[in-house]
Design a protein around this motif. Structure first.
Motif, PDB file in Angstrom:
ATOM      1  N   ALA A  21       0.833  -1.207   0.000  1.00  0.00           N
ATOM      2  CA  ALA A  21       0.000   0.000   0.000  1.00  0.00           C
ATOM      3  C   ALA A  21       0.867   1.257   0.000  1.00  0.00           C
ATOM      4  O   ALA A  21       0.509   2.275  -0.601  1.00  0.00           O
ATOM      5  CB  ALA A  21      -0.931  -0.015   1.213  1.00  0.00           C
ATOM      6  N   GLN A  24       2.422   1.211  -3.689  1.00  0.00           N
ATOM      7  CA  GLN A  24       1.480   1.233  -4.803  1.00  0.00           C
ATOM      8  C   GLN A  24       0.132   1.821  -4.381  1.00  0.00           C
ATOM      9  O   GLN A  24       0.003   3.032  -4.259  1.00  0.00           O
ATOM     10  CB  GLN A  24       1.322  -0.188  -5.359  1.00  0.00           C
ATOM     11  CG  GLN A  24       2.605  -0.720  -5.981  1.00  0.00           C
ATOM     12  CD  GLN A  24       2.424  -2.091  -6.624  1.00  0.00           C
ATOM     13  OE1 GLN A  24       1.328  -2.596  -6.796  1.00  0.00           O
ATOM     14  NE2 GLN A  24       3.534  -2.716  -6.974  1.00  0.00           N
ATOM     15  N   ASP A  25      -0.872   0.964  -4.165  1.00  0.00           N
ATOM     16  CA  ASP A  25      -2.223   1.456  -3.872  1.00  0.00           C
ATOM     17  C   ASP A  25      -3.011   0.354  -3.161  1.00  0.00           C
ATOM     18  O   ASP A  25      -2.426  -0.538  -2.558  1.00  0.00           O
ATOM     19  CB  ASP A  25      -2.920   1.879  -5.180  1.00  0.00           C
ATOM     20  CG  ASP A  25      -2.704   0.851  -6.290  1.00  0.00           C
ATOM     21  OD1 ASP A  25      -2.766  -0.359  -5.992  1.00  0.00           O
ATOM     22  OD2 ASP A  25      -2.459   1.247  -7.452  1.00  0.00           O
ATOM     23  N   TRP A  26      -4.342   0.385  -3.271  1.00  0.00           N
ATOM     24  CA  TRP A  26      -5.205  -0.561  -2.564  1.00  0.00           C
ATOM     25  C   TRP A  26      -5.726  -1.684  -3.469  1.00  0.00           C
ATOM     26  O   TRP A  26      -6.658  -2.396  -3.107  1.00  0.00           O
ATOM     27  CB  TRP A  26      -6.396   0.191  -1.961  1.00  0.00           C
ATOM     28  CG  TRP A  26      -6.093   0.876  -0.665  1.00  0.00           C
ATOM     29  CD1 TRP A  26      -5.127   1.808  -0.448  1.00  0.00           C
ATOM     30  CD2 TRP A  26      -6.769   0.701   0.582  1.00  0.00           C
ATOM     31  NE1 TRP A  26      -5.157   2.235   0.855  1.00  0.00           N
ATOM     32  CE2 TRP A  26      -6.163   1.574   1.516  1.00  0.00           C
ATOM     33  CE3 TRP A  26      -7.837  -0.094   1.003  1.00  0.00           C
ATOM     34  CZ2 TRP A  26      -6.583   1.658   2.836  1.00  0.00           C
ATOM     35  CZ3 TRP A  26      -8.252   0.005   2.321  1.00  0.00           C
ATOM     36  CH2 TRP A  26      -7.624   0.862   3.226  1.00  0.00           C
ATOM     37  N   ALA A 165      -2.889  11.029   0.369  1.00  0.00           N
ATOM     38  CA  ALA A 165      -2.999   9.739  -0.321  1.00  0.00           C
ATOM     39  C   ALA A 165      -3.859   9.849  -1.564  1.00  0.00           C
ATOM     40  O   ALA A 165      -3.549   9.267  -2.608  1.00  0.00           O
ATOM     41  CB  ALA A 165      -3.577   8.694   0.630  1.00  0.00           C
ATOM     42  N   ASP A 169      -2.801   9.340  -5.657  1.00  0.00           N
ATOM     43  CA  ASP A 169      -3.455   8.171  -6.249  1.00  0.00           C
ATOM     44  C   ASP A 169      -3.123   6.873  -5.498  1.00  0.00           C
ATOM     45  O   ASP A 169      -2.993   5.805  -6.086  1.00  0.00           O
ATOM     46  CB  ASP A 169      -3.061   8.026  -7.724  1.00  0.00           C
ATOM     47  CG  ASP A 169      -4.118   7.245  -8.534  1.00  0.00           C
ATOM     48  OD1 ASP A 169      -5.256   7.137  -8.039  1.00  0.00           O
ATOM     49  OD2 ASP A 169      -3.791   6.735  -9.610  1.00  0.00           O
ATOM     50  N   LYS A 170      -2.990   6.992  -4.162  1.00  0.00           N
ATOM     51  CA  LYS A 170      -2.672   5.830  -3.332  1.00  0.00           C
ATOM     52  C   LYS A 170      -3.915   5.056  -2.897  1.00  0.00           C
ATOM     53  O   LYS A 170      -3.794   4.004  -2.257  1.00  0.00           O
ATOM     54  CB  LYS A 170      -1.896   6.271  -2.084  1.00  0.00           C
ATOM     55  CG  LYS A 170      -0.495   6.771  -2.369  1.00  0.00           C
ATOM     56  CD  LYS A 170       0.403   5.627  -2.820  1.00  0.00           C
ATOM     57  CE  LYS A 170       1.808   6.101  -3.140  1.00  0.00           C
ATOM     58  NZ  LYS A 170       2.665   5.000  -3.614  1.00  0.00           N
ATOM     59  N   LEU A 171      -5.087   5.559  -3.195  1.00  0.00           N
ATOM     60  CA  LEU A 171      -6.323   4.901  -2.770  1.00  0.00           C
ATOM     61  C   LEU A 171      -7.037   4.217  -3.935  1.00  0.00           C
ATOM     62  O   LEU A 171      -8.209   3.865  -3.833  1.00  0.00           O
ATOM     63  CB  LEU A 171      -7.256   5.920  -2.105  1.00  0.00           C
ATOM     64  CG  LEU A 171      -6.694   6.609  -0.848  1.00  0.00           C
ATOM     65  CD1 LEU A 171      -7.687   7.634  -0.306  1.00  0.00           C
ATOM     66  CD2 LEU A 171      -6.352   5.588   0.233  1.00  0.00           C
ATOM     67  N   ARG A 172      -6.345   4.030  -5.043  1.00  0.00           N
ATOM     68  CA  ARG A 172      -6.941   3.387  -6.211  1.00  0.00           C
ATOM     69  C   ARG A 172      -7.240   1.909  -5.915  1.00  0.00           C
ATOM     70  O   ARG A 172      -6.435   1.199  -5.335  1.00  0.00           O
ATOM     71  CB  ARG A 172      -5.993   3.498  -7.407  1.00  0.00           C
ATOM     72  CG  ARG A 172      -6.584   2.950  -8.718  1.00  0.00           C
ATOM     73  CD  ARG A 172      -5.697   3.240  -9.914  1.00  0.00           C
ATOM     74  NE  ARG A 172      -4.409   2.590  -9.793  1.00  0.00           N
ATOM     75  CZ  ARG A 172      -3.245   3.236  -9.781  1.00  0.00           C
ATOM     76  NH1 ARG A 172      -3.201   4.541  -9.895  1.00  0.00           N
ATOM     77  NH2 ARG A 172      -2.106   2.580  -9.666  1.00  0.00           N
ATOM     78  N   ASN A 175      -7.088  -1.430 -11.484  1.00  0.00           N
ATOM     79  CA  ASN A 175      -6.368  -1.117 -12.720  1.00  0.00           C
ATOM     80  C   ASN A 175      -7.047  -1.879 -13.859  1.00  0.00           C
ATOM     81  O   ASN A 175      -7.256  -3.092 -13.751  1.00  0.00           O
ATOM     82  CB  ASN A 175      -4.896  -1.564 -12.623  1.00  0.00           C
ATOM     83  CG  ASN A 175      -4.131  -0.788 -11.571  1.00  0.00           C
ATOM     84  OD1 ASN A 175      -4.185   0.435 -11.517  1.00  0.00           O
ATOM     85  ND2 ASN A 175      -3.414  -1.512 -10.713  1.00  0.00           N
ATOM     86  N   GLN A 184       1.585  -3.238 -12.150  1.00  0.00           N
ATOM     87  CA  GLN A 184       0.326  -2.640 -11.683  1.00  0.00           C
ATOM     88  C   GLN A 184      -0.785  -3.649 -11.992  1.00  0.00           C
ATOM     89  O   GLN A 184      -1.390  -3.614 -13.053  1.00  0.00           O
ATOM     90  CB  GLN A 184       0.070  -1.300 -12.394  1.00  0.00           C
ATOM     91  CG  GLN A 184       1.113  -0.234 -12.117  1.00  0.00           C
ATOM     92  CD  GLN A 184       1.097   0.223 -10.661  1.00  0.00           C
ATOM     93  OE1 GLN A 184       0.046   0.286 -10.038  1.00  0.00           O
ATOM     94  NE2 GLN A 184       2.273   0.517 -10.117  1.00  0.00           N
ATOM     95  N   THR A 244      -0.993   3.159   3.729  1.00  0.00           N
ATOM     96  CA  THR A 244      -1.327   4.515   3.282  1.00  0.00           C
ATOM     97  C   THR A 244      -0.870   5.553   4.303  1.00  0.00           C
ATOM     98  O   THR A 244      -0.350   6.622   3.950  1.00  0.00           O
ATOM     99  CB  THR A 244      -2.850   4.635   3.059  1.00  0.00           C
ATOM    100  OG1 THR A 244      -3.261   3.629   2.123  1.00  0.00           O
ATOM    101  CG2 THR A 244      -3.219   5.999   2.509  1.00  0.00           C
TER     102      THR A 244
END
Length: 452
Positions: A21, A24-26, A165, A169-172, A175, A184, A244
């Motif tokens: 996290a 990258q993201d969620w 965040a 764009d850490k809560l995306r 993809n 990704q 995050t």
């Protein structure tokens, strides 16, 4: 329920998920949200089968459905998987903790291994379940405390962390592409891969099956599966939230970030440098306990399968006391072997604990899950087909790992599909099924409704 949860949520979840996290993201969180979906299959399909045949080992089903050879193959595959699983969990946890404790990775591996060997050998499955339950509270309590400290230390608190965040764009959560090698990871890969992984866990993993078979009746067994499924949701939100919050904290204090460490050491770095003494110790204890819950489960469940699948069918012992003593000796030996492999596997060049662990699961559990799916969902599959499917599936899994860059999340489902397709076609070529399948497939089930 807590024991299943602690087993499936290893120390790599504690350190690997926050690092994912953070970097990258969620997107990976969606995989965990598939667990409640698969729990339905566990309660209404897998559980009634195992309760009906009163299985001590999950692989007893494979003998009833196919042959003893298939059972021994399944049990041996499971044992190998858990030896490697112990090694991967201990070695990677040791590497992550190297920045948070004065211990070297090798010393951490030895500490986790020796402690797990002691209480597993002495206490058996009861010791494993109760320590897992305690470790669940240490895990979640430590994680929650860490999240609160991270948020309070970030600029703007909770609102500021959320805004930082969001802007980065850490809560995306998704993809949208079709590339199976992209770092990704695509949403469809996560969904299909997580479904395959969890179907294998609930149907073909002795470590999980053994837990819901220790309950006194089907109602309590079903409740244990639902407990794990429910606990998964807040735990996922918590550990991805920690990742995050780590991003927000080090965005507010970039001078505190050590550029020489790996991504997987981000959370241990925060624990070591930013937490008050005492509280940091509690979090480190949480990471150790998460590792031990996984390692102790592997020791105990492999001992159970070796005694039940390799010793009992051949009447290796004369009394129940002798089988119990054999189980204790094997628990000890499996712990020693796993710990030694853990020392060998200490490799600072591994880029992501989480990715490495996902690949290990897929390499072994895909084919095992495929055997159970083949047995439960088809009537014409036979022993020849099952073994053919297992060997073809194993070859495909090895090829994916060695010669491609396919995301590890797809390994398990690839193994299941390959094993089922090859196994079914081989069964048709050989001439179909000649066994009594009463109660062994979903088409020949007398009573499959759980009381809970």
């Amino acid at each position: 329920g807590c024991s299943i949860f602690a087993t499936m949520l290893s120390s790599l979840t504690f350190t690997g998920i926050p690092s994912k996290a953070f970097a990258q993201d969620w997107v990976y969180a969606v995989g965990n949200f598939m667990i409640p979906v698969v729990a339905v299959i566990g309660v209404y399909v897998a559980l009634p089968f195992y309760r009906r045949i009163d299985a001590t080992s999950a692989y007893e089903y494979l003998e009833l459905r196919f042959s003893r050879t298939v059972r021994l193959f399944g049990s041996a595959s499971f044992t190998l998987f858990h030896v490697f699983r112990m090694a991967v969990v201990m070695s990677l946890t040791g590497l992550a903790l190297a920045v948070a404790t004065p211990l070297t990775p090798e010393q951490s591996v030895l500490l986790m291994g020796v402690l797990s060997i002691v209480y597993c050998t002495m206490g058996g499955i009861e010791a494993v379940i109760w320590t897992d339950t305690i470790q669940t509270f240490v895990l979640l309590g430590g994680g929650l405390l860490a999240f609160i400290l991270l948020i309070s230390g970030a600029e703007g608190g909770l609102e500021g962390s959320f805004r930082a965040a969001l802007n980065a764009d850490k809560l995306r959560f998704a993809n949208f592409h079709w590339d199976v090698t992209n770092t990704q990871i695509a949403l469809w890969v996560i969904v299909i891969g997580a479904l395959g992984q969890n179907i294998s866990s609930y149907t073909a993993d002795q470590a999980v099956v053994q837990r819901y078979m220790t309950t006194k009746d089907q109602k309590h067994a079903a409740r244990s599966i639902w407990t794990n499924a429910v606990l998964t949701i807040p735990a996922t939100l918590l550990f991805f939230g920690i990742g995050t919050a780590l991003f927000a904290f080090y965005r507010s204090h970039p001078d505190k970030l050590d550029p020489t460490i790996t991504t997987d050491q981000i959370f241990p770095l925060f624990i070591a440098n930013e937490m008050p003494i005492g509280i940091s110790g509690l979090i480190v204890a949480g990471i150790f306990s998460a590792a031990q819950s996984t390692v102790s489960t592997s020791m105990n469940s492999t001992a159970t399968t070796i005694v039940t699948d390799f010793m009992r069918p051949f009447h290796a012992c004369r009394t129940e006391r002798a089988y119990l003593n054999a189980a204790r000796v094997i628990t000890f030996l499996m712990g020693v072997v796993g710990t030694l492999f853990g020392l060998i596997f200490v490799d600072p060049d591994i880029k992501s604990l989480f990715d490495a662990f996902i690949k290990v699961i897929g390499l072994f559990m895909g084919v095992l899950g495929g055997l159970f799916v083949l047995g439960v969902l088809t009537r014409r599959a036979n022993a020849f087909g099952a073994l053919t499917g297992a060997f073809v599936g194993s070859a495909v899994m090895f090829s994916l790992w060695k010669f491609t860059n396919v995301n590890g999340y797809l390994y398990t489902v690839s193994g299941i599909v390959t094993c089922v397709v090859a196994g079914y076609l081989a069964s048709l070529i050989r001439g179909g099924q000649d066994r009594d399948l009463n109660g062994l497939t979903i088409f020949t089930t007398v009573d499959s409704s759980p009381t809970g």
